[in-house]
Design an enzyme around this catalytic site. Structure first.
Site, PDB file in Angstrom:
ATOM      1  CG  ASP A  12      -1.730   1.198   1.414  1.00 45.45           C
ATOM      2  OD1 ASP A  12      -2.349   1.633   0.431  1.00 45.45           O
ATOM      3  OD2 ASP A  12      -1.765   1.733   2.542  1.00 45.45           O
ATOM      4  CG  ASP A  68      -1.602   7.843   0.507  1.00 45.10           C
ATOM      5  OD1 ASP A  68      -0.608   8.579   0.437  1.00 45.10           O
ATOM      6  OD2 ASP A  68      -2.490   7.808  -0.362  1.00 45.10           O
TER       7      ASP A  68
END
Length: 254
Positions: free
Chosen positions: A29, A31
């Site tokens: 991922d 953020d």
């Protein structure tokens, strides 16, 4: 290094070793996992919502982070995703993103990310990113942080028909890397990330310094809990067939 914790009863591939499967690829991922963009994005969401006449709290903004722009602003403004004000907010957010977030550059990296990604690459682990951002936005963020060359494929929300927690984007990332999903880990900071990993039959590895709390993330059985990026490297390295992943100046061995 603090030892990462396993939660739940699902057997963890490779990490428990014993001649079993190993992790050959790690999909990340962005953020809240690689990039500490949450404070800047939260402020930007509040600013854009205010321009549309809606008062948004920091907690409401934080809850919207990690979602695609349509659902995020639809929730914040209390309107359907195709509403004109939602679409205007999305355009304004994208317009301001470079000035409010990208301008921070390498300051956005969580501690240990550059060294950790470099160590995994040196050890032969294939790396990719799968994120709810658009691919263009994700590429720009990786570039300004100085780590674009450390990861391979970048799969954004715009490249799939179904976003998180549907597994389409992580399966596409694994496919681009040429590695089976069951030989891959997905590293993220939300419950949706972990559910996506489980559905894709990937190893779910959670970082507890992002959006999700320890308790929330621990609710997904089999999740590996990591309090730092060094812990992430340790978990993935432990599932490799050989020891000797170097993290920073120290040599980490199983």
């Amino acid at each position: 290094m603090r030892v990462a914790t396993e939660v739940g009863e699902r057997p963890v591939r490779g990490v428990r070793g014993a001649g079993g499967e190993t992790i050959r690829a790690a999909v990340f991922d962005l953020d809240g996992t690689l990039a500490n963009t949450l404070p800047a994005i939260s402020k930007l969401l509040i600013k854009v919502a205010s321009e549309q006449g809606c008062s948004v709290t920091a907690r409401q903004a934080a809850a919207a982070i990690g979602k695609p722009p349509g659902p995020a602003f639809g929730r914040l403004l209390g309107r359907p995703e195709d509403d004109g004000r939602v679409q205007a907010a999305i355009s304004r957010y994208r317009e301001l993103f470079a000035y409010e977030v990208l301008c921070l550059g390498p300051q956005l990296l969580f501690p240990g990310v550059t060294a950790g990604l470099s160590a995994l690459r040196a050890h032969g682990v294939e790396l990719a990113v799968a994120t709810s951002k658009t691919t263009r936005s994700a590429e720009a963020l990786l570039d300004v942080m100085g780590i674009r060359d450390l990861v391979g494929p970048v799969i954004g929300q715009d490249m799939v028909r179904r976003g998180k927690p549907h597994p389409e984007m992580v399966l596409r990332a694994a496919g681009r890397l040429g590695v089976a999903a069951w030989q891959s880990a997905y590293v993220g900071d939300t419950v949706g990330d972990m559910r996506m990993a489980v559905t894709a039959r990937m190893e779910p590895v959670a970082v507890t310094y992002g959006v999700g709390t320890f308790g929330e993330l621990a609710g997904v059985a089999g999740t590996r809990m990591c309090g730092s990026f060094k812990d992430v490297v340790s978990v993935i390295a432990a599932a490799r067939p050989r020891s000797g992943v170097k993290v920073g100046a120290q040599q980490r061995r199983r």
